[in-house]
Every structure is written in structure tokens, then in C-alpha cells.
Design a protein around this motif. Structure first.
Motif, PDB file in Angstrom:
ATOM      1  N   VAL A  80     -41.561  33.223 -12.242  1.00  0.00           N
ATOM      2  CA  VAL A  80     -41.474  34.093 -13.414  1.00  0.00           C
ATOM      3  C   VAL A  80     -40.910  33.311 -14.602  1.00  0.00           C
ATOM      4  O   VAL A  80     -41.442  33.367 -15.712  1.00  0.00           O
ATOM      5  CB  VAL A  80     -40.600  35.339 -13.118  1.00  0.00           C
ATOM      6  CG1 VAL A  80     -40.284  36.094 -14.389  1.00  0.00           C
ATOM      7  CG2 VAL A  80     -41.298  36.247 -12.135  1.00  0.00           C
ATOM      8  N   TYR A  81     -39.853  32.558 -14.343  1.00  0.00           N
ATOM      9  CA  TYR A  81     -39.237  31.802 -15.431  1.00  0.00           C
ATOM     10  C   TYR A  81     -40.239  30.796 -16.005  1.00  0.00           C
ATOM     11  O   TYR A  81     -40.376  30.652 -17.225  1.00  0.00           O
ATOM     12  CB  TYR A  81     -37.981  31.088 -14.941  1.00  0.00           C
ATOM     13  CG  TYR A  81     -37.139  30.530 -16.064  1.00  0.00           C
ATOM     14  CD1 TYR A  81     -36.247  31.346 -16.750  1.00  0.00           C
ATOM     15  CD2 TYR A  81     -37.258  29.208 -16.462  1.00  0.00           C
ATOM     16  CE1 TYR A  81     -35.484  30.857 -17.792  1.00  0.00           C
ATOM     17  CE2 TYR A  81     -36.500  28.708 -17.507  1.00  0.00           C
ATOM     18  CZ  TYR A  81     -35.614  29.533 -18.166  1.00  0.00           C
ATOM     19  OH  TYR A  81     -34.854  29.052 -19.202  1.00  0.00           O
TER      20      TYR A  81
ATOM     21  N   GLU B  54     -29.124  25.859 -19.054  1.00  0.00           N
ATOM     22  CA  GLU B  54     -30.242  25.162 -19.687  1.00  0.00           C
ATOM     23  C   GLU B  54     -30.937  26.072 -20.707  1.00  0.00           C
ATOM     24  O   GLU B  54     -31.373  27.161 -20.380  1.00  0.00           O
ATOM     25  CB  GLU B  54     -31.239  24.754 -18.596  1.00  0.00           C
ATOM     26  CG  GLU B  54     -32.454  24.061 -19.138  1.00  0.00           C
ATOM     27  CD  GLU B  54     -33.471  23.803 -18.041  1.00  0.00           C
ATOM     28  OE1 GLU B  54     -33.138  23.088 -17.084  1.00  0.00           O
ATOM     29  OE2 GLU B  54     -34.585  24.320 -18.147  1.00  0.00           O
ATOM     30  N   PRO B  55     -31.012  25.628 -21.976  1.00  0.00           N
ATOM     31  CA  PRO B  55     -31.674  26.496 -22.961  1.00  0.00           C
ATOM     32  C   PRO B  55     -33.182  26.406 -22.796  1.00  0.00           C
ATOM     33  O   PRO B  55     -33.700  25.420 -22.262  1.00  0.00           O
ATOM     34  CB  PRO B  55     -31.247  25.881 -24.294  1.00  0.00           C
ATOM     35  CG  PRO B  55     -31.004  24.452 -23.979  1.00  0.00           C
ATOM     36  CD  PRO B  55     -30.578  24.357 -22.552  1.00  0.00           C
ATOM     37  N   LEU B  56     -33.860  27.435 -23.233  1.00  0.00           N
ATOM     38  CA  LEU B  56     -35.308  27.427 -23.085  1.00  0.00           C
ATOM     39  C   LEU B  56     -35.963  26.514 -24.121  1.00  0.00           C
ATOM     40  O   LEU B  56     -36.826  25.709 -23.813  1.00  0.00           O
ATOM     41  CB  LEU B  56     -35.839  28.851 -23.254  1.00  0.00           C
ATOM     42  CG  LEU B  56     -37.324  28.928 -23.024  1.00  0.00           C
ATOM     43  CD1 LEU B  56     -37.618  29.072 -21.560  1.00  0.00           C
ATOM     44  CD2 LEU B  56     -37.914  30.053 -23.807  1.00  0.00           C
ATOM     45  N   LEU B  57     -35.487  26.653 -25.351  1.00  0.00           N
ATOM     46  CA  LEU B  57     -36.077  25.837 -26.412  1.00  0.00           C
ATOM     47  C   LEU B  57     -35.439  24.459 -26.398  1.00  0.00           C
ATOM     48  O   LEU B  57     -34.584  24.131 -27.195  1.00  0.00           O
ATOM     49  CB  LEU B  57     -35.846  26.499 -27.771  1.00  0.00           C
ATOM     50  CG  LEU B  57     -36.882  27.525 -28.206  1.00  0.00           C
ATOM     51  CD1 LEU B  57     -36.575  28.041 -29.589  1.00  0.00           C
ATOM     52  CD2 LEU B  57     -38.298  26.961 -28.166  1.00  0.00           C
TER      53      LEU B  57
ATOM     54  N   PRO C 136     -32.952  23.167  -8.751  1.00  0.00           N
ATOM     55  CA  PRO C 136     -32.909  24.341  -9.622  1.00  0.00           C
ATOM     56  C   PRO C 136     -32.549  23.955 -11.048  1.00  0.00           C
ATOM     57  O   PRO C 136     -31.884  22.936 -11.269  1.00  0.00           O
ATOM     58  CB  PRO C 136     -31.815  25.203  -9.008  1.00  0.00           C
ATOM     59  CG  PRO C 136     -31.050  24.320  -8.099  1.00  0.00           C
ATOM     60  CD  PRO C 136     -31.931  23.198  -7.709  1.00  0.00           C
ATOM     61  N   ARG C 137     -32.967  24.749 -12.004  1.00  0.00           N
ATOM     62  CA  ARG C 137     -32.590  24.441 -13.384  1.00  0.00           C
ATOM     63  C   ARG C 137     -31.099  24.725 -13.556  1.00  0.00           C
ATOM     64  O   ARG C 137     -30.522  25.540 -12.822  1.00  0.00           O
ATOM     65  CB  ARG C 137     -33.426  25.252 -14.367  1.00  0.00           C
ATOM     66  CG  ARG C 137     -33.132  26.712 -14.398  1.00  0.00           C
ATOM     67  CD  ARG C 137     -33.791  27.404 -15.571  1.00  0.00           C
ATOM     68  NE  ARG C 137     -33.109  28.646 -15.822  1.00  0.00           N
ATOM     69  CZ  ARG C 137     -33.410  29.799 -15.233  1.00  0.00           C
ATOM     70  NH1 ARG C 137     -34.380  29.851 -14.342  1.00  0.00           N
ATOM     71  NH2 ARG C 137     -32.728  30.890 -15.505  1.00  0.00           N
TER      72      ARG C 137
ATOM     73  N   GLY D 297     -34.315  32.387 -10.245  1.00  0.00           N
ATOM     74  CA  GLY D 297     -34.992  31.099 -10.373  1.00  0.00           C
ATOM     75  C   GLY D 297     -34.026  29.943 -10.529  1.00  0.00           C
ATOM     76  O   GLY D 297     -34.399  28.791 -10.329  1.00  0.00           O
ATOM     77  N   ALA D 298     -32.765  30.225 -10.892  1.00  0.00           N
ATOM     78  CA  ALA D 298     -31.795  29.154 -11.118  1.00  0.00           C
ATOM     79  C   ALA D 298     -30.790  29.030  -9.960  1.00  0.00           C
ATOM     80  O   ALA D 298     -29.885  28.208 -10.017  1.00  0.00           O
ATOM     81  CB  ALA D 298     -31.041  29.417 -12.414  1.00  0.00           C
ATOM     82  N   VAL D 299     -30.964  29.835  -8.914  1.00  0.00           N
ATOM     83  CA  VAL D 299     -29.988  29.831  -7.808  1.00  0.00           C
ATOM     84  C   VAL D 299     -29.855  28.430  -7.204  1.00  0.00           C
ATOM     85  O   VAL D 299     -30.851  27.774  -6.929  1.00  0.00           O
ATOM     86  CB  VAL D 299     -30.425  30.839  -6.723  1.00  0.00           C
ATOM     87  CG1 VAL D 299     -29.726  30.583  -5.405  1.00  0.00           C
ATOM     88  CG2 VAL D 299     -30.173  32.253  -7.207  1.00  0.00           C
ATOM     89  N   SER D 300     -28.600  27.973  -7.034  1.00  0.00           N
ATOM     90  CA  SER D 300     -28.415  26.651  -6.446  1.00  0.00           C
ATOM     91  C   SER D 300     -27.708  26.730  -5.088  1.00  0.00           C
ATOM     92  O   SER D 300     -27.705  25.763  -4.351  1.00  0.00           O
ATOM     93  CB  SER D 300     -27.635  25.751  -7.406  1.00  0.00           C
ATOM     94  OG  SER D 300     -26.379  26.317  -7.668  1.00  0.00           O
ATOM     95  N   VAL D 301     -27.093  27.864  -4.775  1.00  0.00           N
ATOM     96  CA  VAL D 301     -26.497  28.038  -3.446  1.00  0.00           C
ATOM     97  C   VAL D 301     -26.796  29.455  -2.968  1.00  0.00           C
ATOM     98  O   VAL D 301     -26.612  30.411  -3.718  1.00  0.00           O
ATOM     99  CB  VAL D 301     -24.950  27.902  -3.481  1.00  0.00           C
ATOM    100  CG1 VAL D 301     -24.373  28.096  -2.090  1.00  0.00           C
ATOM    101  CG2 VAL D 301     -24.525  26.576  -4.019  1.00  0.00           C
ATOM    102  N   ILE D 302     -27.235  29.564  -1.720  1.00  0.00           N
ATOM    103  CA  ILE D 302     -27.400  30.899  -1.131  1.00  0.00           C
ATOM    104  C   ILE D 302     -26.325  31.050  -0.057  1.00  0.00           C
ATOM    105  O   ILE D 302     -26.259  30.236   0.867  1.00  0.00           O
ATOM    106  CB  ILE D 302     -28.785  31.077  -0.487  1.00  0.00           C
ATOM    107  CG1 ILE D 302     -29.894  30.817  -1.504  1.00  0.00           C
ATOM    108  CG2 ILE D 302     -28.928  32.471   0.097  1.00  0.00           C
ATOM    109  CD1 ILE D 302     -31.298  30.863  -0.922  1.00  0.00           C
TER     110      ILE D 302
END
Ligand code: ATP
Length: 897
Positions: A684-685, A757-760, A752-753, A319-324
Motif C-alpha cells: 500500500v505504501y 522517512e519522509p515521502l518527498l 523496512p523503511r 509497512g514500516a514494522v521492523s520487529v514483530i
């Protein structure tokens, strides 16, 4: 059967296993399969259902509740005892269901990751599930393969096998076919290949001598577990956080109990129940369970979209992928090849046809008819195409299919178009030696003899590479002339610019006595016969997927071993940015790390790269804080895949060894499936985040309402038994529905995140505080309002209890859209699991509110329609308030959960 296979010569082994080099027939194989059973190791014993159910009681919260059952029993508060006990059982049932769901998701993955083997049956090569192998099957091993059963080797070409699993020896060992002394130890049996070991280089053929539990691997009783536990860093973090919080809450509840008893705020028995219910409300006990189900649902959704997650924490990273970083051949393109062009030293040809069908024409396209080529050169081309080749073509109901490398399949079809009888001519030639294709050297060579005393070295590979190995070329009449390097380079460039994949074919006639092929012999004296150009059209869905990546702020980089011209042409066709700027592997080698780090930002096409470049690229991108997904198929890609944040292997083309190193296996080798997996990873994230954002304010709000009442000496708006009901029955049921939330519409329209990045984050903490306050106000408000209207305590509590549930439901509708609007028809229409849960809970609430024995149990009374309406309006008010707050927060401060 005799076990000393290593001491027997190959012929004796074949005799004993009743086999031969053209393999078993499928009828014979099937019969043996029935006798011998599947080639599988004993499965891991699964825990019996009753044990799993009992295990649900092993949990701090349940201990607290069981202790509370004991205490209430001693205090003779039987109603409380019954309710608490019911809650314990319901909790165990939900936990049991959650584990079942996770287990079946994992079992599904294991099934899809089952290894395959390349087998010769009915005289043909076929890819079969390894589990179908029987004794006597002829198996082909290639670099990167996992040895699928115990084999006695019949033929080896530079075969090296890594046997650490069996012998502990970490270096790959060289294999051969000569028979050995009977007492040779397992680790020294160089003519055997054992189940579970890995081919590092070379290739070989062997006959299966043992399968399943009769293999050496099976005998030492090793169990294979392919997939780990269903968890991710986020889930683990939450589980750890929950555990820590549980102890903290228990401590505070204990302290509060001591304090309140000291002040004699209420009788001890009552205080005890209050503390138990507060503890239960505050402890986010359902959280890890709901999160696990969210993962299970995500894993299954990804599998449906052709991405199998091997390493489960990668779901989050996806979910955080920034380059493929992607391969070209077969991932962006279809990998259905056909030779469309042929260039000789003085003539060009176009080739017609359809797919791998061996029919089509070879048309001379050269304008100058004086330069017509002669038959002899075309025969040479056909022979190289046929001999320097490991593929096979089969005709099936769906047309002609390749077993092996599609490019080699195309060469066979091409040879047939040149008039060669593929089956017949293959039997005329015997391969004495070979140098297998290697992505580093980019060529393959074979040494073949026929029965008339002819012997040829046939070579094919990347033009630049082959040109360094040639000094000669054929001119008209098959005359050997000096190599015109410039002509061939220009020809290669011309073909590549059309998006064709270019391959050079060369040969050398050698003496009949020559049976060994050394790399050094190929250094310069070959004769270049021609170049072929292969079409490999882009997949239709690639263009849309790349467009989607652009909207989602994800960079796409093409990394190919192909010619820079071909790479640019295909990059243009699929819509990769800045496609004209290509960096080749050798240019890349000349850059320092800093220079490379700078270039990597603008360059999106990398050509003539070798696997080592992939690793360097991943490192450079990671140095820029990118989250990198990298694809691969060959054994040498493993280090780059391991290093990447998400290593993706091609399920069809990829070797078993590469699959071991990867996080995700694509069952259709398709670029569009990577993008779908990233989208699912984001979903999912988000859903995990939604579960947390929904669960915590509910728990905090309700327990705060009680603590405040207690400390202020007011009547409790919700009794402990009611609080238990709300938390352990309604909250868990409603929370579960978030696991099934579909992707939010604009999830692929935002960047993308960030990787750290923290969740809380601040916004989430604020949301918890804000909604908790709203809960306290609403519960108190409605309770006091009812009392002020002169209603009984039971009716007032009934309103508060129903309000708590209604608030949960409306908050749930709100949390479904943390990026978009929650007050739209689409948002309110919900999902099937959502409505199922809502209907169930509403029915349960109706029973509790209107059925007399239940009313008594919970200490509440029936509500009339005015009161029901009021409760519903409070829910609507909550939804409108939080939605208004969200829109303000996002629009003015761009502050998202
Ligand atoms: P990718 O899959 O990364 O997009 P690719 O398939 O072109 O790229 P490689 O498989 O490394 O990358 O091939 C690189 C080059 O080696 C090809 O362009 C071709 O010229 C040559 N080549 C590929 N396969 C073979 C083979 N089986 N025999 C001889 N040469 C080959």
C-alpha cells in the motif's frame, strides 16, 4: 415486559423471560428472533446517493471550473463551455465512484468486526454473533467481554464492570445478584449489566432482558461507529499539501494572467482559458481520490489475508514494522492441545489419543514396576482436570471441538481417558466459588461440593506458582508426604524441554461448610497431585513466515507466559534466531532500563512474562527507533497494544476489550497473517508512493510546456481544451490503476523503511524534475518537428496531444516497478485494471483524433501511421531513458524513490 428487572429476584426474572439456567432451545431462540428482531442498534443513516453525487461539486477546483464555464459562456466560447462542463461532470463521477469504493471497503470491515457473545443454548455453551441474542438467552460474561445486551445477573464471581459509556462513571463497579429497591438509579443497579459496557475482571452469568434499541444504551440513542474514515497520515498530508498547492497555483495563474494581459501576449479570452487549463493541469486534484482508492483496495486485500485493519492509519505503519513481538500459544502454534504426559510423585505416564476425542490410553512409562501408581491418585487428577475447568467438548461432523480454552478442553478429554464421565460427574458437583485464571498469578482455583458432603479446592496452574502453594504431595497409596520441590521442578523442566506446555494440578479437601474461596487460603497447604504435559504443535506456515521476516529485515520476538524450556523448544522448532537465550519475566524485572535496552537486541525469546512486561518491551524497542508490532489477546495486554506502533489482537482468542485497543484484528490468530499484513502494508505504501511519483511529473511537465510557450511567445503545443482533457479524463483513469498494483516481487527482500522517512525524498523530487523535463522536451520536440515538416497546426497539436497521453501510459508502465526492473516481460504484462484503462484511453484518443466533430471540438486533425508510429516511439524512448536512469541511480548510488 416489565422494566424493573433489578427489583426482581433471579427466579422471577427467569420466569418472566420464560427461560431457565440451561438456556433457551435453539428452536425457541429462533422463534423469538423472528418476533424481536436482531440485537442491533439503529444503523447510522447513510447519505443518499444523489447527495453524495452533489457533494462531489464542493471542491475548490470545481469552483474554478464552474467559474470558467460562466466566463466562457459570457465570452460566447461555447465549445470551451461544453468541454469544461463535461470535465466537471466526469470528475464528479470519478469522485463518486471513489467514495463508493471506500465506503464499501469500510462497510465490509464493520461487518467482520461484529461482536460475538458466549451463550448457553440447548444446555451448551456456544459462541454466537451478538446480533442473534434474544430476551431469555443465558449469557456468560468473562473478563474483557463487551456486555452484548441488557442482562439481569444470575451468578457473579468477582465481577467488575466499566460502565463509563452509560453512566460516565470511570471506575469499574462491582456487581452482585441480590435484588434492589425499585427506584435504584441506573448507575447503582449492581445486579444488572448493560449493553455496551465492559467486563474488567471476574466472570458471571446473566439472562438477557432487553436487546437492540430496547436496551438502556439503545434508548439514549447512541450510535456505534467502529471504523473511522478511510485515511492515513500520508493521505491526509497529501490532501493538505494539495489544498495548499491549489491556492498557490491559483494565485500564480492569476498573477500570470495579469502579467500576460498587461503585455498583451494574447487576447484576454484566450489567456483566460490558458490560465484555467494550466491551473487544472498543475493542481494535483486527482491525487487524494486515487490515494483513497489505493487504501480501500489495500484494506480489502488485507482482509482477504485475515487481517482486519481497525485503525486505518496503521496500514502505513504496518509497512514500516521492523520487529514483530508475538505470543506463542495459538499464534506460532496451532492451539490444538492434547495431554501427552503425566507425572506423579513416583511415576510417569504417556497418554495416547487424537485431538480432543475422549478416547485414548494412559500408559505407565515408569521402568520400575514397583512404583506403579494407584487408582485413587488418577481419580484425583481426573477430578481436578474436570472441576477446575470452564470448557466444554462437543462432537460434531468435523470431530470433537472445544468451546472455551483449548487447554481446558484437553484436560476434559484427558479426564475422560482416566475413566471419568465428564457430563455425569459435572452434574454431581456444584461450584461454590472460584478464583479465575489471571496471567499475572498464573493459576486458577475452584471450590466444589458434591451431594455426599465432599468438598474440594481444585487448583491448576504454572508449576513454579503451584509449588509455592503446596507443602505436600501424594505418594503411593495416596499417602500424603512432604513436598519434594526439586523433583517436581526437574520433572517440569524435563517435560518443557520436549516442547510440552506444563501444568501442575493440586487440591485440598475442605469442610462441607466451606463455601467461600479466599486467595489467602491457598498460600501453602495444598497437596500437589501431579504434572501434565500438553503438546501444541507449531503451525506449518509459521516456519516459512519467520524465514520471510528474516529476509525482510524484520526481527521476530516470542513473548510467552509459558515455561522457559517450552519456549526454547518451540522457538527452535519454528526457526527463531538465538532460541537458546531466554529471558524470564523475573530476570527482566531485575534489569535496569539501560541493561534491558542492551539485552533486548540479542534476546528473542521471553518466557514467564506477564502483560506488564510486554509494555516494557515495546518501550525498550521503540527507544531504539524500532517500529514495533505487538500481539495480544487478554484484557491486560491492552496497554502494550495501545503503545505499540501496530497493536494486533487475535480475533478468535482475543477479548472484545483487547480488540478495542488494537489496530489490527487477525481473524485466524495466525502468525503468518501478520507477515502477510506487513507485506500488504508495504504494498500500500509503495502504491501511494507510485501514485504520487506518477501524477506530479505528468502535471508539472504539461503545464510547464504551456507556460514556456506563452512566455516565449511561441504557438501553444497543446491548447487549453486539450490540456483539460488530458488532465481530467486520461490522467485520472490511468492513475487509478496504480491502486490495484500487486506487491512487487522483491518487496519482502529489503529492510523496512525507517520510521521517520519522509515521502518527498531527494530521489522523488529528482524524478519529478527529470520526468517533467523529458515531458517538455518530448511535447515541444514533436510539435516543432511536425511544423517543420510543413504540417498544419492541427496535425502538430494532434501529435503533441497524443504524445502526452502516450508518455503518460509509458511512464505508468515504468512506475509499476520502483525497486525492480521495468523492462521485463512480467513488468510489461501489467495487470487487468491497467490494460482495461489503457484500452479505454486508446479508444478515447482514437475517437478524438479520427471522429470529425470531436476533432473540431479539440482543434486537432487525424494522424497517419507514420505519425502514430513516431508518437509511440517517443513513448518507448521515454521508458528506456527513465529505466536506464533508474538502474544507474539504484546500482551506483543506491538511491531509490
Ligand atoms: P502466550 O499465549 O503468551 O504464548 P501462554 O498462553 O502460555 O502464552 P498465559 O496464558 O499467560 O500464557 O499462561 C501462562 C501460564 O499460565 C501457562 O504456561 C500455564 O502454566 C498457566 N495457565 C494458562 N492458562 C491457564 C488456565 N486456564 N488455568 C490455569 N493455569 C493456566
Amino acid at each position: 415486559m416489565q422494566a424493573n428487572w433489578h427489583a426482581m429476584p433471579p427466579a422471577a426474572v427467569l420466569q418472566q423471560t420464560q427461560s431457565n439456567t440451561s438456556g433457551l432451545t435453539s428452536v425457541e431462540a429462533e422463534q423469538r428472533f423472528h418476533e424481536q428482531g436482531p440485537n442491533t442498534l439503529p444503523a447510522i443513516k447513510t447519505e443518499p446517493a444523489w447527495k453524495r453525487f452533489i457533494r462531489q461539486f464542493h471542491n475548490v477546483l470545481i469552483y474554478v471550473l464552474l467559474a470558467a464555464t460562466g466566463v466562457t459562456l459570457l465570452l460566447q466560447h461555447y465549445v470551451d463551455t461544453v468541454v469544461i462542463f463535461a470535465v466537471v461532470v466526469i470528475n464528479a463521477i470519478i469522485g463518486y465512484y471513489q467514495e463508493g469504493k471506500a465506503e464499501s471497503a469500510l462497510a465490509g470491515l464493520r461487518h467482520m468486526l461484529a461482536p460475538t457473545a458466549l451463550v448457553v443454548r440447548d444446555g451448551k455453551r456456544q459462541q454466537l454473533p451478538a446480533e442473534q441474542l434474544v430476551v431469555g438467552d443465558i449469557v456468560i460474561l468473562e473478563a474483557g467481554a463487551r456486555v452484548p445486551a441488557d442482562l439481569r445477573l444470575l451468578e457473579t464471581f468477582s465481577l467488575q464492570v466499566q460502565e463509563a459509556v452509560l453512566t460516565g462513571e470511570s471506575h469499574a463497579v462491582t456487581k452482585q445478584t441480590e435484588d434492589l429497591a425499585e427506584q435504584t438509579a441506573l448507575g447503582s443497579r449492581s445486579n444488572m449489566a448493560y449493553l455496551g459496557t465492559w467486563v474488567t475482571t471476574g466472570h458471571a452469568q446473566g439472562v438477557v432482558v432487553a436487546t437492540g434499541s430496547s436496551t438502556e444504551f439503545g434508548r439514549i440513542g447512541v450510535m456505534l461507529t467502529e471504523v473511522s474514515k478511510l485515511t492515513t497520515p500520508l493521505v491526509e498530508q497529501t490532501a493538505r499539501f494539495s489544498k495548499w498547492l491549489t491556492f498557490l497555483i491559483l494565485f500564480f495563474a492569476g498573477a500570470l494572467l495579469a502579467y500576460a494581459s498587461w503585455l498583451q501576449l494574447k487576447p484576454f479570452a484566450e489567456l483566460f482559458m490558458i490560465m484555467v487549463s494550466i491551473a487544472v493541469a498543475a493542481i494535483p486534484e486527482g491525487l487524494p481520490a486515487v490515494m483513497t482508492i489505493t487504501l480501500a483496495v489495500g484494506v480489502q486485500a488485507m482482509a482477504r489475508r485475515h487481517a482486519i485493519v481497525r485503525h486505518l492509519p496503521s496500514i502505513e505503519t504496518l509497512g514500516a514494522v521492523s520487529v514483530i513481538c508475538t505470543d506463542k500459544t495459538g499464534t506460532l502454534t496451532r492451539n490444538e492441545m492434547m495431554i501427552a504426559a503425566l507425572s506423579l510423585s513416583d511415576a510417569q505416564f504417556n497418554i495416547t489419543g487424537d485431538g480432543y476425542a475422549p478416547n485414548g490410553e494412559v500408559i505407565n512409562a515408569t521402568v520400575d514396576t514397583a512404583l506403579v501408581s494407584d487408582e485413587a491418585r488418577l481419580r484425583d487428577i481426573g477430578r481436578i482436570a474436570l472441576l477446575c475447568n470452564d470448557a466444554q467438548l462437543h462432537e460434531s461432523a468435523d470431530g470433537w471441538q472445544v468451546v472455551g480454552d483449548p487447554m481446558e478442553g484437553a484436560l476434559l478429554a484427558f479426564a475422560a481417558k482416566l475413566g471419568i464421565s465428564v457430563e455425569h460427574d459435572r452434574r454431581q458437583w456444584h461450584r461454590h466459588d472460584e478464583i479465575p485464571f489471571d496471567a499475572e498469578t498464573r493459576y486458577m482455583a475452584t471450590l466444589d461440593h458434591d451431594h455426599q458432603g465432599h468438598a474440594f479446592v481444585s487448583v491448576k496452574g504454572a508449576p513454579e506458582q503451584i509449588l509455592t502453594m503446596c507443602s505436600w504431595q501424594y505418594a503411593v497409596g495416596r499417602q500424603v508426604t512432604e513436598l519434594n520441590r526439586d523433583y517436581w521442578l526437574a520433572e517440569a523442566k524435563r517435560l518443557a524441554a520436549q516442547g510440552l506446555r506444563v501444568l501442575a494440578l493440586a487440591q485440598r479437601q475442605v469442610a462441607d461448610t466451606d463455601v467461600v474461596l479466599e486467595q489467602s487460603e491457598l498460600s501453602k497447604d495444598l497437596v500437589l497431585v501431579g504434572l501434565v504435559g500438553l503438546i501444541d504443535p507449531p503451525r506449518a506456515e509459521t516456519i516459512a513466515a519467520i524465514q520471510q521476516c528474516r529476509q525482510a529485515g524484520i526481527g521476530v520476538k516470542m513473548i510467552t507466559g509459558d515455561h522457559p524450556g517450552t519456549a526454547t523448544a518451540i522457538a527452535h522448532q519454528v526457526g527463531i534466531e538465538n532460541a537458546d537465550k531466554v529471558l524470564t519475566g523475573s530476570e527482566l524485572d531485575n534489569l535496569s532500563d539501560e541493561q534491558f535496552n542492551d539485552t533486548v537486541k540479542e534476546v528473542h525469546v521471553f518466557a514467564r512474562t506477564s502483560p506488564a512486561h510486554k509494555l516494557r518491551l515495546v518501550q525498550a524497542l521503540q527507544a531504539q527507533q524500532q517500529v514495533v508490532a505487538m500481539t495480544g489477546d487478554g484484557v491486560n495486554d491492552a496497554p502494550a497494544l495501545k503503545r505499540a506502533d501496530v497493536g494486533i489482537v487475535m480475533g478468535i482468542r482475543g477479548s472484545e476489550a483487547t480488540k478495542q485497543a488494537a489496530d489490527v484484528v487477525l481473524t485466524d490468530d495466525n502468525f503468518a497473517s501478520i507477515v502477510a499484513a506487513v507485506q500488504q502494508g508495504r504494498t500500500v505504501y509503495d502504491n501511494l508512493k507510485k501514485v504520487i511519483s506518477w501524477d506530479i511529473p505528468t502535471s508539472v511537465g504539461e503545464s510547464m510546456a504551456i507556460i514556456l510557450a506563452l512566455l516565449l511567445g511561441l504557438a501553444l503545443p497543446i491548447t487549453p481544451v486539450q490540456l483539460l482533457w488530458v488532465n481530467l479524463v486520461t490522467a485520472i483513469t490511468l492513475g487509478l490503476t496504480l491502486a490495484f498494483e500487486p506487491t512487487e516481487p522483491n518487496s519482502m527482500k529489503r529492510p523496512p523503511r525507517h520510521r521517520s522517512e519522509p515521502l518527498l525524498r531527494g530521489a522523488l523530487v529528482w524524478h519529478v524534475v527529470f520526468v517533467s523535463i523529458l515531458f517538455v522536451i518530448a511535447l515541444y520536440g514533436v510539435f516543432q518537428y511536425a511544423l517543420n515538416q510543413g504540417q498544419s497546426l492541427e496535425v502538430a497539436r494532434s501529435m503533441a496531444l497524443n504524445t502526452a497521453v502516450v508518455l503518460e501510459i509509458f511512464h505508468l508502465f515504468f512506475i509499476r516497478n520502483i525497486y525492480g526492473a521495468s523492462l521485463t516481460w512480467r513488468a510489461l504484462r501489467g495487470t487487468r485494471p491497467l490494460w482495461t484503462a489503457v484500452i479505454l484511453i486508446v479508444m478515447a484518443q482514437a475517437l478524438v483524433t479520427y471522429v470529425q466533430p470531436l476533432q473540431q471540438l479539440f482543434g486537432i486533425a487525424a494522424l497517419d501511421w507514420h505519425e502514430v508510429l513516431l508518437v509511440l516511439l517517443i513513448g518507448v524512448a521515454l521508458l528506456v531513458t527513465v529505466e536506464f536512469e533508474k538502474q544507474l541511480r539504484i546500482r551506483f548510488f543506491n538511491w531509490r524513490l
